[in-house]
Design an enzyme around this catalytic site. Structure first.
Site, short mmCIF file in Angstrom:
data_model
loop_
_atom_site.label_atom_id
_atom_site.label_comp_id
_atom_site.label_asym_id
_atom_site.label_seq_id
_atom_site.Cartn_x
_atom_site.Cartn_y
_atom_site.Cartn_z
N CYS A 101 -11.55 14.17 -12.22
CA CYS A 101 -10.50 13.45 -12.96
C CYS A 101 -10.90 13.13 -14.39
CB CYS A 101 -10.12 12.17 -12.21
SG CYS A 101 -9.37 12.55 -10.63
N HIS A 115 -6.00 8.15 -17.21
CA HIS A 115 -5.94 9.05 -16.06
C HIS A 115 -4.95 8.47 -15.05
CE1 HIS A 115 -6.80 11.54 -12.74
NE2 HIS A 115 -7.43 10.60 -12.05
N ASN A 143 -1.33 12.33 -8.76
CA ASN A 143 -2.60 12.53 -9.45
C ASN A 143 -2.87 14.04 -9.56
OD1 ASN A 143 -5.25 12.74 -10.27
ND2 ASN A 143 -6.06 11.28 -8.77
N1 ACO Z 1 0.91 5.48 4.36
C1 ACO Z 1 1.01 4.35 5.09
N2 ACO Z 1 -0.06 3.54 5.32
C2 ACO Z 1 -1.23 3.90 4.80
C3 ACO Z 1 -1.38 5.09 4.04
C4 ACO Z 1 -0.24 5.88 3.83
N3 ACO Z 1 -0.29 7.01 3.11
N4 ACO Z 1 -2.67 5.18 3.65
C5 ACO Z 1 -3.31 4.11 4.14
N5 ACO Z 1 -2.44 3.35 4.85
C6 ACO Z 1 -2.70 2.09 5.54
C7 ACO Z 1 -4.16 1.94 5.94
O1 ACO Z 1 -4.42 2.56 7.16
C8 ACO Z 1 -4.28 0.42 6.02
O2 ACO Z 1 -3.74 0.01 7.23
P1 ACO Z 1 -4.38 -1.25 8.03
O3 ACO Z 1 -4.24 -2.41 7.10
O4 ACO Z 1 -3.53 -1.33 9.25
O5 ACO Z 1 -5.80 -0.89 8.29
C9 ACO Z 1 -3.39 -0.07 4.90
O6 ACO Z 1 -2.48 1.01 4.63
C10 ACO Z 1 -4.12 -0.43 3.64
O7 ACO Z 1 -5.01 0.66 3.32
P2 ACO Z 1 -5.93 0.64 2.06
O8 ACO Z 1 -6.70 1.93 2.01
O9 ACO Z 1 -6.72 -0.62 2.05
O10 ACO Z 1 -4.84 0.60 0.89
P3 ACO Z 1 -4.99 0.38 -0.63
O11 ACO Z 1 -4.09 -0.69 -1.07
O12 ACO Z 1 -6.43 0.30 -1.06
O13 ACO Z 1 -4.40 1.74 -1.22
C11 ACO Z 1 -5.10 3.82 -2.20
C12 ACO Z 1 -5.00 2.97 -0.92
C13 ACO Z 1 -3.69 4.12 -2.68
C14 ACO Z 1 -5.81 5.11 -1.84
C15 ACO Z 1 -5.87 3.05 -3.30
O14 ACO Z 1 -7.05 2.50 -2.76
C16 ACO Z 1 -6.22 3.91 -4.48
O15 ACO Z 1 -5.37 4.40 -5.19
N6 ACO Z 1 -7.52 4.11 -4.78
C17 ACO Z 1 -7.96 4.89 -5.91
C18 ACO Z 1 -7.73 6.36 -5.69
C19 ACO Z 1 -8.31 7.15 -6.84
O16 ACO Z 1 -8.31 6.70 -7.97
N7 ACO Z 1 -8.88 8.30 -6.57
C20 ACO Z 1 -9.65 8.93 -7.60
C21 ACO Z 1 -9.12 10.09 -8.19
S1 ACO Z 1 -9.39 11.55 -7.38
C22 ACO Z 1 -10.64 12.49 -8.12
O17 ACO Z 1 -11.45 12.13 -8.94
C23 ACO Z 1 -10.75 13.82 -7.53
#
Ligand code: ACO
Length: 357
Positions: free
Chosen positions: A115, A284, A314
């Site tokens: 990224c 980003h 993304n």
């Molecule tokens: N749909 C529905 N529910 C979901 C989904 C989904 N797609 N994904 C996760 N959940 C659920 C989880 O199971 C969890 O359920 P639980 O509470 O019953 O255990 C709940 O939602 C919360 O999950 P979290 O993972 O804690 O959710 P969070 O608010 O952290 O959001 C996310 C997740 C969107 C992935 C966020 O953490 C994020 O955007 N992180 C950064 C991602 C990023 O920047 N990646 C880097 C770039 S990629 C690269 O460099 C190649």
């Protein structure tokens, strides 16, 4: 005395032709439109048809940028391609882009900073131009994430089909295992053309500040499919999903909301600018919540930030040029404006680039 700078003279973009709205993903995994919008801001993303490689999008974006710049492929003397999803394990996609745009043989480099790839690419281009190695350089960021989606043929059929039916059984469970990751990504490319600029008008790349930190490499990586695995991918790895990226989302989120604002401030200070001097910040596009939190930390008004993750998801190395080009098309950036770019991604790699357009 005038200083040699790298002037941005053209930009262009391309996205996969298939629109995937959130409700389509909800057909094949346990997710829903509301969750995806609330947690990430994403409403849809674009995919390429299966079998289309990253270089094909890269070529489209490069052609658009060359046309915008009024530069013929034969005028290029260097190509830098940032991608984490090259068409093949080797060679990289740089030479495929060189061939695809009809450029004569020139040095063509692939860089792998995920990224942060396009930000690293701008530093690379600037170094090539300032050192006199190159005069006119094409920088391409292209990624096809749909190749990392662990979908069966039936999942693809249901995802892309006209009928609004839901997958069930093992495939649905399997896709749901990776749902936190799969809903985030899309396929796109962006390209910039830079040219050596010797006029003393302050335009061009002003500074870059980039970092790599292996201590955080494990929070976002592909466990299999590398030289640590022999064979590079085994049947058991295929079956266990070791070829799908592993991501500790919350950890990445925390690092992004602290380090992107930190490095933006630091770069501005080292270049003798203040946040108030910025006309536009391009971040980003990994999650709209990350961008909003970073914007808040920098106390920048909405008119100084451009986000478009809502429509693209993304797209890794393509996010910076994609958002910049769109802002330019919307008249949000003009010649002479000071623009900062910042990104963070797997590696861990992060950084910022300051450019006077
Ligand atoms: N749909 C529905 N529910 C979901 C989904 C989904 N797609 N994904 C996760 N959940 C659920 C989880 O199971 C969890 O359920 P639980 O509470 O019953 O255990 C709940 O939602 C919360 O999950 P979290 O993972 O804690 O959710 P969070 O608010 O952290 O959001 C996310 C997740 C969107 C992935 C966020 O953490 C994020 O955007 N992180 C950064 C991602 C990023 O920047 N990646 C880097 C770039 S990629 C690269 O460099 C190649």
């Amino acid at each position: 005395m005038s200083e040699t700078r790298s002037l941005l003279i053209g930009s262009g973009t391309a996205a996969g032709p298939i629109v995937i709205e959130n409700h389509r993903l909800a057909r094949i995994m346990d997710t829903n439109d509301q969750w995806i919008r609330e947690r990430s801001g994403i409403e849809q993303r674009y995919f390429v048809p299966r079998g289309v490689g990253a270089s094909e999008l890269g070529i489209q974006a490069a052609n658009a940028a060359l046309e915008d710049a009024g530069v013929a492929p034969s005028e290029l003397d260097y190509i830098v391609c940032a991608t984490m999803t090259p068409d093949h394990y080797f060679p990289g996609s740089g030479t495929l882009i060189q061939e695809g745009i009809g450029s004569p043989p020139v040095p063509a480099l692939d860089i792998r900073q995920q990224c942060a790839g396009f930000a690293y690419g701008m530093q690379m281009v600037d170094a090539l131009i300032r050192s006199g190695v190159a005069k006119t350089v094409l920088l391409v960021g292209c990624d096809v994430h749909s190749c990392l989606m662990p979908f069966s043929d039936e999942s693809w059929d249901v995802l892309l089909g006209d009928e609004d039916r839901k997958l069930d059984g093992e495939d649905f469970e399997w896709n749901s295992r990776f749902r936190h990751l799969l809903v985030l990504f899309g396929d796109a490319a962006g390209a910039f053309v830079f040219r050596r600029h010797d006029q003393d008008d302050g335009r061009g790349i002003i500074g870059c500040e980039l970092y790599g930190e292996g201590a955080n490499s494990s929070i976002l990586h592909v466990p299999g499919m590398g030289s640590k695995s022999s064979p590079i991918i085994s049947k058991s790895q295929l079956e266990s999903g070791d070829w799908v990226p592993y991501m500790e989302g919350r950890q990445v989120f925390k690092l992004a909301v602290t380090r992107m604002p930190e490095v933006t401030r630091s770069l501005l200070t080292s270049c003798d600018y203040e946040l108030d001097d910025l006309e536009l910040l391009i971040m980003h596009q990994a999650n709209l919540r990350i961008c909003e939190a970073a914007q808040k930390q920098l106390a920048l008004p909405d008119e100084k930030v451009h986000n478009n993750i809502q429509r693209y998801g993304n797209t890794t190395s393509a996010t910076l040029p994609l958002a910049f080009h769109e802002a330019r098309e919307q008249g949000r950036v003009d010649e002479g404006d000071l623009v900062a770019f910042t990104a963070l991604g797997a590696g861990l790699h992060w950084g910022a680039v300051l450019l006077r357009v």
